[in-house]
Scaffold this active site. Structure first.
Site, mmCIF file in Angstrom:
data_model
loop_
_atom_site.group_PDB
_atom_site.id
_atom_site.type_symbol
_atom_site.label_atom_id
_atom_site.label_comp_id
_atom_site.label_asym_id
_atom_site.label_seq_id
_atom_site.Cartn_x
_atom_site.Cartn_y
_atom_site.Cartn_z
ATOM 1 N N GLU A 434 -10.922 11.639 3.355
ATOM 2 C CA GLU A 434 -12.144 11.237 2.295
ATOM 3 C C GLU A 434 -13.455 11.209 2.991
ATOM 4 O O GLU A 434 -14.039 10.288 2.928
ATOM 5 C CB GLU A 434 -11.678 10.293 1.620
ATOM 6 C CG GLU A 434 -10.320 10.451 0.711
ATOM 7 C CD GLU A 434 -9.861 9.448 0.105
ATOM 8 O OE1 GLU A 434 -9.377 9.670 -1.208
ATOM 9 O OE2 GLU A 434 -9.923 8.196 0.412
ATOM 10 N N GLU A 513 -0.959 12.830 0.141
ATOM 11 C CA GLU A 513 -1.011 11.472 -0.775
ATOM 12 C C GLU A 513 -0.526 11.864 -1.997
ATOM 13 O O GLU A 513 -0.895 12.884 -2.411
ATOM 14 C CB GLU A 513 -2.375 10.787 -0.648
ATOM 15 C CG GLU A 513 -2.564 10.136 0.479
ATOM 16 C CD GLU A 513 -4.177 9.399 0.440
ATOM 17 O OE1 GLU A 513 -4.475 9.106 -0.815
ATOM 18 O OE2 GLU A 513 -4.911 9.288 1.287
#
Length: 1015
Positions: A434, A513
């Site tokens: 991220e 994820e």
């Protein structure tokens, strides 16, 4: 003295030694772990805002002087985090997910910058200064976040990269005998902008510190790359001076000894007879690389990682990742490593069919990877990088695309790869998490590709696949994941145009994820696994995440609890979003982990009945490598929950053990079902023998088949017409007052009252992802529509504050009818409830018809009733699904049978109290009073064959919803029995998709049919 190093955007400075492997060497070394002298300053000396942070007369770097007096300082253990020491004496932890806990003004940090000064003395042997020593190096394995080092008053350098190793050359500063090491650690620095991972900010020296004597003729670095393609190959890279040669490679078990007389002689070594390494069969060989001056010990696993088309292969076979994201976190130690705990963590993963780990979002302690090699896991090793907070700025100023940060980012990747390159378990490198995208990430990938051709590069934020090798996403919905897997799909992928979308569909796809495991959930794990089974391009994924990050804390009166964001009075925080693990902070597995274990088990079982009525068992071995010779099949037959027969089968077929990728069908012995009641056949796949991670008999998977004959329709009493006269006040074991139950089986009770509310789960509170509502999730790739959380919608509708209006209480023959209407203040919608009580012998029949009015534009959390019972009602046994809680989209691990437990055992102690303890498909439940049977309730299916569920709790759902932590639940004088005709699903909307419509509870008429008697 300048403090500009705090805001320097570079990777560090001074006498830094180039990154190399973390090696097990016999060269002399000295651990500097232990007690250090310590003081904490509120700001960094030498900065413009530091003011008078130092004592009068103390200069900025006087602390480094050997004459400095630290006798008044405290003592602090290394490794540790200072914010976890001395009950807050040195500050408190801070939790943020995306937010930076300081202004976003890179590379600057606030004046309020806690700074820890560490000092310790140590003795260095005289022998280290003889001519046989080439250099003395000082190694730090983990310091958060930036630190300056002095030895004997001499500045050595500045280290950066909290979860990355850094070595310094201290040869010129050390002397025989007593020496002084001083380290100044700053909590905030320019490096903090690169370390915005979803976790606690925990400053300090939290990993090992070691002094090493590097010998003349020693081995600076060793990399033994291995391959396997039926035979093995070792491709060595030896970093050493020419004077170190000859160098010898030995693998005793293989009878291998190779001597290289010079650097030019170092060449690949072929080995014919070698067993491959895999996550299932983690075959390791002890090896050594030696010069005359130093010997390095390694453990080799032979395997080849390769991408062929859209297939990710190890040793030529496709890998399916059934993985977890694992932070380094411990309720007491934070990120301080403990080998016994790490080993148990990995063993627990293996017991729950987890085969892969993404080291989110930084390299773990190096010993952890030794354990992963040994026990067997596929590992994605991730660099210490996340800049998520720049997302709020639409990535303006993001270090990932700013040339000023390039060296720091590439250096972080270099240190990640170099430290851990010898590990067989690592099958992919990951650039970080991220951090947007940009030229610096591309440079990290380019360096990695050039350095290591044997492993692919991963990074989820590279949506278009410009510089990575696999297509990776997080939290893609079921429809979107389906479109990724389909060859005939032309839907645009996230951040991609048509050409980029087509290119990404030619690559292996992983969910780095998914199925976010926050609180009660996740639901619908099986939907993702079905897609993995269906589409070859899909390679599984990594659950977010393995463990809750709670910090063990005590209240003023000594009550223990696990703290999350906000519990330490942080200025900004992200609450309990850090409590999102498949195991709780105390390592208790959640029901979600049991569900995951069953769904992803590589030994897949299915029971069917053939035309002759005999049971057939299909066994599919979905393992990567191993046959099923280590598995025994145990079957049992139960009549109405009581075992009546059992036996064992092997997984061997006509050609021997069931091989990986194969399946077979076995016929079980003839089983006679009972003429009445229920007969269930259950089969478990269990380990034949003990392993390094589980005892013999450990279950891997289970399946069931209902063999019950068709039962005659149950003669349920129908509502009768009222008769003249007053409604009775007593019916068998029950007494009433104005139509309300007041005693039952000799104890005071209240109810039943309609209950539509449940204490919102973390997923019920989630609103970052769209809601499905009545819309078809396939229409917009499963993104749903922007909407408030379910919890907000429910509260706005007043479901937590329904009021009752009794419309009618009437006498029936041998019974009582009560009609009520429930609604919330300021609501036009209501629910009509009719209770029909009828006495039949010693049984009290209760039929409850629940009918919502038209116009409810929402989903209900539940449709059921609540009975308020005395507190001495303390447990239950039941025949139904169990033994753990279950919900409509989380039923795979629930086994139909007889189960039981105390009130505490029936519920899960989630870090934030929420809905828990629902047990589905109940036939009967027997409540205990002070441990002895008290009341039996038999529940019959409704007209559509749907069975109710139950839960038993110490607090009402309304009380639970208001409590931030378990210890803040109010003291209760009651126990509460919930009998639910239906429950809403769980989903994973805390960070993922909403409850799939198939499992959503729409407002609808429901009926409960119960038979009640004293136990």
């Amino acid at each position: 003295m300048s403090s500009s190093y705090i805001t320097d955007q570079g990777p560090g400075s001074g006498l830094r030694v180039p990154a190399r492997s973390w090696l097990n060497s016999d060269a002399p070394s000295l651990s500097l772990n232990g007690d250090w002298r310590f003081r904490l300053l509120p700001t960094a000396p030498g900065t413009p805002g530091a003011g008078s942070v130092l004592a009068t007369g103390e200069t900025v770097e006087a602390v480094a002087s050997e004459s400095f007096d630290d006798s008044s300082w405290d003592t602090l253990a290394v490794p540790s985090h200072w914010v976890l020491a001395e009950d807050g004496k040195y500050g408190r932890p801070i939790y943020t997910n995306v937010q930076y806990p300081f202004p976003i003004d890179p590379p600057f940090v606030p004046d309020a910058n806690p700074t820890g000064d560490y000092r310790r003395t140590f003795d260095v042997p005289d022998s280290w200064f003889e001519s046989t020593t080439a250099a003395l190096t000082l190694r730090f394995d983990g310091v958060e976040s930036r630190y300056k080092v002095w030895v004997n008053g001499v500045e050595i350098g500045v280290g950066s990269g909290s979860r990355l190793a850094q070595e310094f050359d201290v040869s010129e500063a050390l002397r025989p005998g007593k020496n002084l090491l001083v380290v100044r650690v700053h909590q905030w620095s320019a490096a903090s902008y690169l370390e915005d991972q979803d976790q606690w900010w925990l400053p300090g020296i939290f990993r090992d510190v070691k002094l090493q004597a590097r010998p003349v003729g020693g081995l600076t670095d060793v990399w033994l790359r291995t391959d396997w393609s039926g035979s093995g190959t070792i491709t060595p890279e030896i970093t050493a001076d020419p004077a170190a040669f000859p160098v010898t490679l030995r693998v005793p078990e293989l009878g291998l000894e190779v001597i290289w007389d010079s650097p030019a002689d170092v060449a690949p070594v072929s080995i014919d007879a070698v067993e491959p390494w895999s996550a299932e069969v983690p075959r390791l060989y002890d090896a050594s690389v030696s010069s005359a001056a130093e010997s390095i010990s390694l453990r080799l696993g032979f395997r080849t990682v390769k991408i062929v088309g859209d297939q990710f292969l190890v040793n030529g076979r496709k890998v399916i990742f059934h993985g977890v994201n694992r932070h380094e976190t411990n309720a007491d130690r934070g990120r301080v490593f403990d080998e016994a705990s790490a080993r148990e963590d990995l063993a627990l993963m293996k017991r729950f069919n987890v085969n892969a780990i993404r080291t989110s979002h930084y390299p773990p302690h190096p010993r952890f990877l030794d354990l992963a090699d040994e026990l067997g896991f596929w590992v994605i090793l991730e660099c210490d990088l996340e800049t998520h907070g720049f997302h709020a700025l639409k990535w303006v100023g993001n270090p990932s695309d700013d040339p000023a940060w390039r060296d720091a980012l590439v250096d972080r990747m270099e240190r990640t790869v170099e430290r851990d390159k010898n590990h067989a378990s690592i099958v992919m490198w990951s650039l970080g998490n991220e951090s947007g995208t940009g030229a610096n990430l591309a440079a990290m990938a380019a360096w990695t590709h050039a350095r290591d051709l044997s492993r692919p590069v991963h990074y989820e934020g590279d949506y278009t696949g410009a510089y990575t090798d696999v297509y990776s996403r997080m939290y893609s919905s079921i429809p979107e994941t389906d479109s990724i897997g389909r060859n005939d799909s032309h839907a645009l992928l996230l951040g991609c145009n048509a050409i980029e979308s087509a290119r990404q569909r030619t690559r292996p796809f992983i969910l780095c994820e998914y199925v976010h495991a926050m609180g009660n959930g996740p639901g619908a794990i099986d939907q993702y696994e079905d897609l993995v089974d269906k589409y070859p391009r899909l390679h599984g994924g990594f659950v977010w995440e393995w463990r809750d990050h709670g910090i063990r804390t005590r209240t003023a009166d000594g009550t223990e609890f696990f703290a999350y964001g906000g519990d330490f009075d942080e200025v900004i925080h992200d609450g309990n979003f850090v409590m999102d693990g498949m195991i709780l902070s105390d390592s208790t597995p959640t029901p979600g982990l049991f569900e995951y274990k069953q769904i992803v088990s590589p030994i897949r079982l299915a029971l069917t009945l053939n035309a002759e009525g005999n049971a057939g068992l299909t066994v599919a071995n979905l393992r990567h490598t191993s046959d099923a010779s280590d598995v025994v099949l145990r079957w049992r037959v139960e009549h109405n929950g009581t075992r009546v027969d059992a036996g064992e089968l092997t997984t061997d077929g006509a050609n021997g053990p069931l091989q990986a990728g194969d399946s077979l069908t076995l016929t079980l012995p003839t089983i006679v079902a009972a003429a009445e009641g229920e007969t269930w056949l259950s089969v478990e796949a269990v380990l034949r023998e003990a392993t390094a991670w589980a005892p013999a008999g450990h279950p891997l998977s289970e399946t069931q088949l209902d063999l019950s004959p068709a039962q005659p329709p149950l003669r349920v009493p129908r509502p009768a017409s009222p008769i003249a006269g007053a409604a009775p006040v007593e019916l068998g074991p029950a007494t009433f007052d104005a139509g309300s139950l007041v005693t039952l089986a000799g104890l005071p009770v209240a109810g039943p009252r309609l209950e539509l509310w449940r204490a919102p789960t973390d997923n019920d509170k989630g609103q970052g992802f769209g809601a499905y509502g009545p819309e078809d999730p396939w229409i917009n790739s499963g993104r749903g529509v922007p909407a408030p959380s379910s919890a907000v919608v429910w509260q706005q509708a007043g479901l937590d504050r329904l009021t009752r209006r009794v419309e009618d209480v009437a006498a029936l023959p041998q019974g009582l009818r009560v009609r009520s209407r429930y609604a919330a203040a300021n609501s036009e919608h209501d629910v009509a409830v009719e209770e029909n009580w009828q006495l039949s012998g010693d049984e009290l029949w209760l039929r409850i018809d629940i009918a919502p009015s038209a116009g409810w534009d929402l989903v209900f959390p539940r449709i059921g009733v609540r009975l308020d019972l005395p507190s001495e009602v303390d447990g239950a046994s039941w025949f139904g699904a169990g033994p753990r809680e279950s919900y409509p989209d989380s039923l795979h691990s629930a086994v139909v049978g007889t189960h039981g437990g105390s009130l505490e055992e029936l519920n899960v102690n989630y870090a934030r109290p929420q809905e828990t303890g629902h047990h589905s498909d109940v036939r009967w439940v027997e409540l205990s009073r002070d441990g002895a049977p008290w009341l039996r309730i038999e529940a019959d299916p409704d007209a559509l064959g749907r069975r109710p569920g139950f839960s038993l709790a110490k607090n009402t759902a309304q009380e639970v919803a208001l409590a931030p932590h378990p210890h803040e639940l109010p003291e209760s004088q009651h126990s509460y029995l919930y009998l639910d005709a239906a429950q809403h699903g769980l989903g994973s909307r805390a960070c993922g998709p909403d409850v799939w419509p198939d499992f959503a509870l729409r407002p609808e008429a429901r009926t409960l049919v119960l038979r009640i008697r004293a136990a």
